[in-house]
Design a protein around this motif. Structure first.
Motif, mmCIF file in Angstrom:
data_model
loop_
_atom_site.group_PDB
_atom_site.id
_atom_site.type_symbol
_atom_site.label_atom_id
_atom_site.label_comp_id
_atom_site.label_asym_id
_atom_site.label_seq_id
_atom_site.Cartn_x
_atom_site.Cartn_y
_atom_site.Cartn_z
ATOM 1 N N ARG A 208 0.837 -1.221 0.000
ATOM 2 C CA ARG A 208 0.000 0.000 0.000
ATOM 3 C C ARG A 208 0.861 1.256 0.000
ATOM 4 O O ARG A 208 0.463 2.295 -0.554
ATOM 5 C CB ARG A 208 -0.948 -0.014 1.193
ATOM 6 N N ALA A 209 2.052 1.184 0.632
ATOM 7 C CA ALA A 209 2.947 2.348 0.648
ATOM 8 C C ALA A 209 3.384 2.733 -0.754
ATOM 9 O O ALA A 209 3.666 3.912 -1.021
ATOM 10 C CB ALA A 209 4.168 2.056 1.524
ATOM 11 N N LEU A 235 -4.008 -7.988 -4.030
ATOM 12 C CA LEU A 235 -3.894 -6.620 -3.514
ATOM 13 C C LEU A 235 -3.122 -5.749 -4.502
ATOM 14 O O LEU A 235 -3.527 -4.609 -4.790
ATOM 15 C CB LEU A 235 -3.201 -6.630 -2.152
ATOM 16 N N VAL A 236 -2.027 -6.258 -5.008
ATOM 17 C CA VAL A 236 -1.232 -5.515 -5.990
ATOM 18 C C VAL A 236 -2.081 -5.177 -7.211
ATOM 19 O O VAL A 236 -2.075 -4.032 -7.696
ATOM 20 C CB VAL A 236 0.014 -6.328 -6.406
ATOM 21 N N ALA A 237 -2.838 -6.153 -7.701
ATOM 22 C CA ALA A 237 -3.681 -5.926 -8.887
ATOM 23 C C ALA A 237 -4.770 -4.903 -8.601
ATOM 24 O O ALA A 237 -5.047 -4.023 -9.440
ATOM 25 C CB ALA A 237 -4.295 -7.245 -9.338
ATOM 26 N N TYR A 244 4.848 -2.345 -10.870
ATOM 27 C CA TYR A 244 5.756 -1.703 -9.917
ATOM 28 C C TYR A 244 6.104 -2.597 -8.733
ATOM 29 O O TYR A 244 6.946 -2.236 -7.919
ATOM 30 C CB TYR A 244 5.136 -0.394 -9.419
ATOM 31 N N VAL A 245 5.447 -3.750 -8.626
ATOM 32 C CA VAL A 245 5.727 -4.716 -7.556
ATOM 33 C C VAL A 245 6.097 -6.040 -8.199
ATOM 34 O O VAL A 245 5.321 -6.588 -8.983
ATOM 35 C CB VAL A 245 4.515 -4.902 -6.622
ATOM 36 N N LYS A 246 7.267 -6.560 -7.871
ATOM 37 C CA LYS A 246 7.736 -7.820 -8.450
ATOM 38 C C LYS A 246 7.812 -8.894 -7.372
ATOM 39 O O LYS A 246 8.404 -8.670 -6.309
ATOM 40 C CB LYS A 246 9.096 -7.632 -9.116
ATOM 41 N N PHE A 247 7.209 -10.041 -7.651
ATOM 42 C CA PHE A 247 7.290 -11.197 -6.770
ATOM 43 C C PHE A 247 8.455 -12.066 -7.262
ATOM 44 O O PHE A 247 8.362 -12.709 -8.304
ATOM 45 C CB PHE A 247 5.976 -11.977 -6.793
#
Length: 364
Positions: A208-209, A235-237, A244-247
């Motif tokens: 969320r940040a 949540l990312v989707a 911007y978020v990589k797993f």
């Protein structure tokens, strides 16, 4: 001296990482150490321990760690093999070893890896826990907060000497001297968190940040895996952060990943004393943690703390570090100096003192 460690499995986690770091070093100190796992599916940690020459016995390749057959298997294993100390980790081994000790003579030691757990919410279970811990000669807690909370939960006063703290440790030099990922050139500022995707961790707040950071400037790396991965991906989707978020999954090059990062974060609901915390402080980058038990005492005065669940404050701290180079270097230097207090050699010294005491003077 023969010491048996018992753990549920060698999946990725803090207790499991302790096995990888601790057991080979005990061997180097002359301890004849073995590892027993209830569920022995092949993992990166399993392979690493085998390469390091640690003997591993597995009761099953899959299934529940609470399978009652494991209790029978454990009893037979302990009757067949003599160990000077039997050292357990995690709930199922703790309980099953205590039950086995009723009918076979063993010296029990255990490590308490967190400041809390779900079973402490069940008031009726406290009687079982009090009985279980009574069977142990030593209960090692990995942080002051973990020891305080356990004593409070069990109703033990400070005069009960069998509860003690030995801080978790890591090979600080390995992380401090790590090289960044080969051929990696960051186009954005990299924020990294290394942790299993479990209920204890709070990747949600860090995700969320990312809403409050300029998307063209920042990227988040989440290293790890676990049962909450689907929730976190959703949540990312839902926040439109897929780009911007990589797993990154479970990785064997964590030191290089951290060295390639700009800021390391640990967002949790509670901790014992996180190995990932110490690793994150060891690479010469600023470390930010949620202000909760197990992270507060480790981070305060070195890294930065944000209010539990406060994604906006976390984002502001990240932005402040990235625009204030003097503060950035100051926090990074403080974190490395703090990490050196938790070098793995000190942890091994502590465990050796416990084993020598429990085993008798012939090993002193």
């Amino acid at each position: 001296m023969k010491v048996l460690h018992i753990i549920t499995s060698l999946n990725i986690g803090g207790a499991e990482k302790l096995m990888v770091d601790l057991l080979p070093r005990l061997k180097q100190r002359g301890v004849e150490v073995e590892l027993l796992v209830f569920v022995g599916n092949r993992t990166m940690f399993y392979d690493q321990l085998e390469r390091d020459g640690v003997k591993i016995t597995a009761f099953a390749e899959k299934g529940s760690v609470y399978n009652p057959l494991h209790l029978i298997r454990l009893y037979r294993f302990l009757k067949k093999n003599h160990f000077d100390v039997v050292h357990t980790h995690n709930t199922a081994p703790q309980l099953f070893a205590a039950l086995a000790a009723v009918v076979c003579s063993v010296v029990l030691c255990t490590t308490e890896h967190t400041t809390s757990n779900r079973r402490r919410d069940w008031k009726w279970y406290r009687f079982i826990d009090r009985w279980m811990y009574s069977k142990y000669s030593r209960v090692i807690c990995i942080s002051d907060a973990a020891e305080h909370n356990l004593r409070e939960y069990l109703g033990c006063d400070e005069t009960e000497k069998k509860y003690l703290t030995i801080y978790n440790g890591v090979d600080v030099n390995k992380f401090a001297n790590a090289q960044p990922l080969q051929g990696f050139h960051a186009e954005k500022k990299i924020i990294t968190m290394v942790a299993g995707f479990r209920y204890q961790k709070d990747q949600d707040t860090l995700i969320r940040a990312m809403q409050h950071l300029p998307r063209e400037e920042y990227e988040l790396w989440l290293v790890g895996d676990g049962e909450r991965r689907g929730e976190l991906e959703n949540l990312v989707a839902s926040l439109g952060l897929n780009n911007y978020v990589k797993f990154l999954g479970v990785r064997g090059d964590v030191p290089s990943l951290l060295k390639s990062s700009d800021v390391v974060v640990m967002s949790s609901h509670f901790e014992g004393l996180s190995l990932s915390n110490i690793e994150g402080m060891s690479v010469g980058k600023p470390f930010i943690a949620s202000d909760v038990d197990g992270l507060h005492e480790m981070t305060i005065g070195a890294g930065l703390l944000f209010r539990h669940g406060d994604d906006k404050q976390l984002a502001e701290l990240i932005k402040t570090l990235m625009v204030n180079y003097v503060l950035y270097k100051q926090i990074a230097t403080q974190c490395l100096q703090r990490a050196k207090l938790y070098d793995i050699s000190k942890m091994v010294d502590g465990y050796m003192r416990v084993y020598k005491h429990l085993s008798g003077s012939r090993f002193l």
